[in-house]
Design a protein around this motif. Sequence first.
Motif, PDB file in Angstrom:
ATOM      1  N   GLN A  12      -4.448  -3.827  -2.802  1.00  0.00           N
ATOM      2  CA  GLN A  12      -3.962  -2.743  -3.436  1.00  0.00           C
ATOM      3  C   GLN A  12      -3.796  -1.501  -2.133  1.00  0.00           C
ATOM      4  OE1 GLN A  12      -5.964  -1.679  -7.130  1.00  0.00           O
ATOM      5  NE2 GLN A  12      -6.978  -3.546  -6.717  1.00  0.00           N
ATOM      6  N   LYS A  63      -0.203   0.279  -1.369  1.00  0.00           N
ATOM      7  CA  LYS A  63      -0.247   1.671  -1.491  1.00  0.00           C
ATOM      8  C   LYS A  63       0.471   2.464  -0.204  1.00  0.00           C
ATOM      9  CE  LYS A  63      -0.741   5.439  -4.050  1.00  0.00           C
ATOM     10  NZ  LYS A  63       0.117   5.430  -5.282  1.00  0.00           N
ATOM     11  N   GLN A  76       0.242  -4.161  -4.784  1.00  0.00           N
ATOM     12  CA  GLN A  76      -0.740  -3.373  -5.661  1.00  0.00           C
ATOM     13  C   GLN A  76      -1.053  -4.261  -6.915  1.00  0.00           C
ATOM     14  OE1 GLN A  76      -0.257   1.090  -5.961  1.00  0.00           O
ATOM     15  NE2 GLN A  76       1.361   0.753  -4.588  1.00  0.00           N
ATOM     16  N   ALA A  90      -4.511  -5.735  -7.853  1.00  0.00           N
ATOM     17  CA  ALA A  90      -5.135  -5.490  -9.093  1.00  0.00           C
ATOM     18  C   ALA A  90      -5.514  -6.878  -9.850  1.00  0.00           C
ATOM     19  CB  ALA A  90      -4.467  -4.640  -9.900  1.00  0.00           C
TER      20      ALA A  90
END
Length: 102
Positions: free
Chosen positions: A12, A16, A38, A42
Amino acid sequence: MNSDKIAGKVDQAVGKVKESVGEAVGNQKLANSGVADQVKGAAKETWGHAKDAVHDVADEKRVEADRTADTSRHNLSDSVQHAKDVVKEKIDEVRDKHSRPA
Protein backbone atom coordinates in the motif's frame (compact mmCIF):
# COMPACT_ATOMS: atom_id res chain seq x y z
CA MET A 1 1.41 -8.96 13.14
CA ASN A 2 1.84 -11.63 10.48
CA SER A 3 3.76 -11.44 7.21
CA ASP A 4 0.61 -10.92 5.10
CA LYS A 5 -0.33 -7.82 7.08
CA ILE A 6 3.21 -6.45 6.80
CA ALA A 7 3.45 -7.18 3.07
CA GLY A 8 0.04 -5.59 2.58
CA LYS A 9 1.09 -2.40 4.34
CA VAL A 10 4.32 -2.26 2.30
CA ASP A 11 2.41 -2.76 -0.96
CA GLN A 12 0.00 0.00 0.00
CA ALA A 13 2.83 2.41 0.84
CA VAL A 14 4.68 1.62 -2.39
CA GLY A 15 1.44 2.02 -4.31
CA LYS A 16 0.74 5.39 -2.71
CA VAL A 17 4.24 6.61 -3.71
CA LYS A 18 3.83 5.30 -7.26
CA GLU A 19 0.43 6.95 -7.55
CA SER A 20 1.79 10.28 -6.29
CA VAL A 21 4.83 10.18 -8.57
CA GLY A 22 2.70 9.18 -11.54
CA GLU A 23 0.30 12.04 -10.90
CA ALA A 24 3.17 14.50 -10.38
CA VAL A 25 4.86 13.64 -13.68
CA GLY A 26 1.64 13.11 -15.61
CA ASN A 27 2.21 9.36 -16.07
CA GLN A 28 -1.26 7.79 -15.85
CA LYS A 29 0.10 4.27 -16.24
CA LEU A 30 2.39 4.70 -13.19
CA ALA A 31 -0.42 6.34 -11.17
CA ASN A 32 -2.82 3.50 -12.06
CA SER A 33 -0.17 0.93 -11.19
CA GLY A 34 0.17 2.61 -7.81
CA VAL A 35 -3.55 2.34 -7.17
CA ALA A 36 -3.46 -1.33 -8.21
CA ASP A 37 -0.62 -1.91 -5.73
CA GLN A 38 -2.69 -0.26 -3.01
CA VAL A 39 -5.64 -2.55 -3.77
CA LYS A 40 -3.36 -5.59 -3.74
CA GLY A 41 -1.84 -4.43 -0.46
CA ALA A 42 -5.24 -3.87 1.12
CA ALA A 43 -6.28 -7.39 0.10
CA LYS A 44 -3.11 -8.88 1.60
CA GLU A 45 -3.56 -6.93 4.81
CA THR A 46 -7.20 -8.02 5.06
CA TRP A 47 -6.15 -11.63 4.48
CA GLY A 48 -3.64 -11.24 7.30
CA HIS A 49 -6.36 -9.92 9.62
CA ALA A 50 -8.61 -12.86 8.69
CA LYS A 51 -5.82 -15.35 9.43
CA ASP A 52 -5.17 -13.71 12.79
CA ALA A 53 -8.87 -13.88 13.63
CA VAL A 54 -9.02 -17.60 12.79
CA HIS A 55 -5.95 -18.28 14.92
CA ASP A 56 -7.41 -16.27 17.82
CA VAL A 57 -10.70 -18.19 17.70
CA ALA A 58 -8.84 -21.51 17.49
CA ASP A 59 -6.72 -20.55 20.51
CA GLU A 60 -9.83 -19.57 22.48
CA LYS A 61 -11.54 -22.86 21.60
CA ARG A 62 -8.44 -24.81 22.61
CA VAL A 63 -8.34 -23.05 25.99
CA GLU A 64 -12.07 -23.65 26.45
CA ALA A 65 -11.67 -27.34 25.58
CA ASP A 66 -8.78 -27.67 28.05
CA ARG A 67 -10.86 -26.00 30.75
CA THR A 68 -13.82 -28.32 30.05
CA ALA A 69 -11.58 -31.40 30.13
CA ASP A 70 -10.03 -30.24 33.41
CA THR A 71 -13.45 -29.69 34.99
CA SER A 72 -14.70 -33.07 33.77
CA ARG A 73 -11.61 -34.81 35.09
CA HIS A 74 -11.99 -33.20 38.51
CA ASN A 75 -15.70 -34.01 38.64
CA LEU A 76 -15.02 -37.65 37.79
CA SER A 77 -12.25 -37.85 40.37
CA ASP A 78 -14.56 -36.36 43.01
CA SER A 79 -17.31 -38.85 42.08
CA VAL A 80 -14.92 -41.78 42.38
CA GLN A 81 -13.71 -40.55 45.77
CA HIS A 82 -17.30 -40.12 46.95
CA ALA A 83 -18.19 -43.66 45.80
CA LYS A 84 -15.15 -45.03 47.65
CA ASP A 85 -16.15 -43.17 50.80
CA VAL A 86 -19.74 -44.49 50.64
CA VAL A 87 -18.58 -48.07 50.12
CA LYS A 88 -16.05 -47.77 52.96
CA GLU A 89 -18.80 -46.50 55.28
CA LYS A 90 -21.02 -49.45 54.36
CA ILE A 91 -18.17 -51.90 54.93
CA ASP A 92 -17.44 -50.30 58.31
CA GLU A 93 -21.14 -50.52 59.23
CA VAL A 94 -21.19 -54.24 58.37
CA ARG A 95 -18.00 -54.87 60.35
CA ASP A 96 -19.32 -52.97 63.36
CA LYS A 97 -22.64 -54.80 63.22
CA HIS A 98 -21.03 -58.24 63.10
CA SER A 99 -18.16 -57.62 65.47
CA ARG A 100 -20.32 -56.67 68.45
CA PRO A 101 -21.07 -59.35 70.98
CA ALA A 102 -24.67 -60.44 70.86
